[in-house]
Design an enzyme around this catalytic site. Sequence first.
Site, PDB file in Angstrom:
ATOM      1  N   ASN A  76       0.799  -1.226   0.000  1.00 55.50           N
ATOM      2  CA  ASN A  76       0.000   0.000   0.000  1.00 55.50           C
ATOM      3  C   ASN A  76       0.834   1.280   0.000  1.00 55.50           C
ATOM      4  O   ASN A  76       0.326   2.328  -0.376  1.00 55.50           O
ATOM      5  CB  ASN A  76      -0.924  -0.010   1.225  1.00 55.50           C
ATOM      6  CG  ASN A  76      -1.540   1.346   1.490  1.00 55.50           C
ATOM      7  OD1 ASN A  76      -2.445   1.783   0.781  1.00 55.50           O
ATOM      8  ND2 ASN A  76      -1.025   2.047   2.502  1.00 55.50           N
ATOM      9  N   ARG A 109       8.635  -9.046  -4.225  1.00 56.20           N
ATOM     10  CA  ARG A 109       9.696 -10.032  -4.421  1.00 56.20           C
ATOM     11  C   ARG A 109      10.105 -10.683  -3.112  1.00 56.20           C
ATOM     12  O   ARG A 109      10.304 -11.902  -3.035  1.00 56.20           O
ATOM     13  CB  ARG A 109      10.921  -9.380  -5.070  1.00 56.20           C
ATOM     14  CG  ARG A 109      12.035 -10.349  -5.417  1.00 56.20           C
ATOM     15  CD  ARG A 109      13.311  -9.621  -5.780  1.00 56.20           C
ATOM     16  NE  ARG A 109      13.904  -8.968  -4.616  1.00 56.20           N
ATOM     17  CZ  ARG A 109      14.662  -9.597  -3.727  1.00 56.20           C
ATOM     18  NH1 ARG A 109      14.888 -10.894  -3.834  1.00 56.20           N
ATOM     19  NH2 ARG A 109      15.169  -8.926  -2.706  1.00 56.20           N
ATOM     20  N   TYR A 145       2.064  10.706 -11.527  1.00 59.57           N
ATOM     21  CA  TYR A 145       1.459   9.872 -10.481  1.00 59.57           C
ATOM     22  C   TYR A 145       0.574   8.790 -11.085  1.00 59.57           C
ATOM     23  O   TYR A 145       0.654   7.614 -10.718  1.00 59.57           O
ATOM     24  CB  TYR A 145       0.650  10.745  -9.521  1.00 59.57           C
ATOM     25  CG  TYR A 145      -0.097   9.939  -8.477  1.00 59.57           C
ATOM     26  CD1 TYR A 145       0.590   9.258  -7.480  1.00 59.57           C
ATOM     27  CD2 TYR A 145      -1.488   9.828  -8.507  1.00 59.57           C
ATOM     28  CE1 TYR A 145      -0.091   8.495  -6.529  1.00 59.57           C
ATOM     29  CE2 TYR A 145      -2.179   9.086  -7.568  1.00 59.57           C
ATOM     30  CZ  TYR A 145      -1.468   8.417  -6.589  1.00 59.57           C
ATOM     31  OH  TYR A 145      -2.143   7.657  -5.659  1.00 59.57           O
ATOM     32  N   LYS A 149       0.873   4.595 -10.971  1.00 59.30           N
ATOM     33  CA  LYS A 149      -0.187   3.695 -10.528  1.00 59.30           C
ATOM     34  C   LYS A 149      -0.641   2.751 -11.651  1.00 59.30           C
ATOM     35  O   LYS A 149      -1.033   1.607 -11.388  1.00 59.30           O
ATOM     36  CB  LYS A 149      -1.372   4.502  -9.989  1.00 59.30           C
ATOM     37  CG  LYS A 149      -1.081   5.144  -8.638  1.00 59.30           C
ATOM     38  CD  LYS A 149      -0.690   4.093  -7.598  1.00 59.30           C
ATOM     39  CE  LYS A 149      -0.540   4.648  -6.215  1.00 59.30           C
ATOM     40  NZ  LYS A 149      -0.218   3.601  -5.217  1.00 59.30           N
TER      41      LYS A 149
END
Length: 237
Positions: A76, A109, A145, A149
């Site tokens: 998040n 990862r 931005y 995303k």
Amino acid sequence: MVTGAGTGIGAATATALAERGAHAAVLGRRPERLAATAQSFDGLVVPADVTDPDSIVEAAGRVRTAWGRVDLVVVNAGFMAAAPVTEADPREWRQMLDVNVAGALETTRVFVPDLLAAAADGHATDLVLVSSIGAHLAMPDLSAYFASKAAVTQFGRCLRAELGPQGVRVRVVEPGNTASDLGQDMGNGAARGRLVSYVEQAPPIPAASVGEAIAWSCALPAGVNLAALEVLPTVQG
């Protein structure tokens, strides 16, 4: 394990998961805010910086030592800046790429081996990537931005093809206007003002609403994945 859990959607998600019985580890850069999040459910506070790969590896070790294998990861942590492309600060661009993209990749990862092991044992196993409805929108000032995303959303789609056959439910959550402190420290004051004006046209939903939606999606029966979830104010078209 929830990154960016000091405030906003991360804090709300960790709280909602804990209320449903999860052992919630909260990860972020600000220990005092993590502690405030975790105090209501006795969570594990793990200070870490997602832009530092060594920090994430160390954080994963702390979580495993305390509680064992991780079977639910919410990626998040995010940073938002807005500006016309001719006025943008390249340092803010770099921070968005480091946090939103590289941080998401590296966090994934490090924790995927845990998720694969949990799935192999037959447990419901979730990797949740928090993107933004902006991944599908076109607006002035937010090109960098939104691009970051969009990268997260596409990363999630590809991971679903890679990890889904191995039993890991990969989910992309794309919030719309949500009340949080995201973007409050951006450098371009004029762009920040225009963003505030836009948000006022579609009043934001509480971060708790997004957290509840994420927690609900993780409670689906094993073998069922809600692959993509847009969580918007009703008035946001």
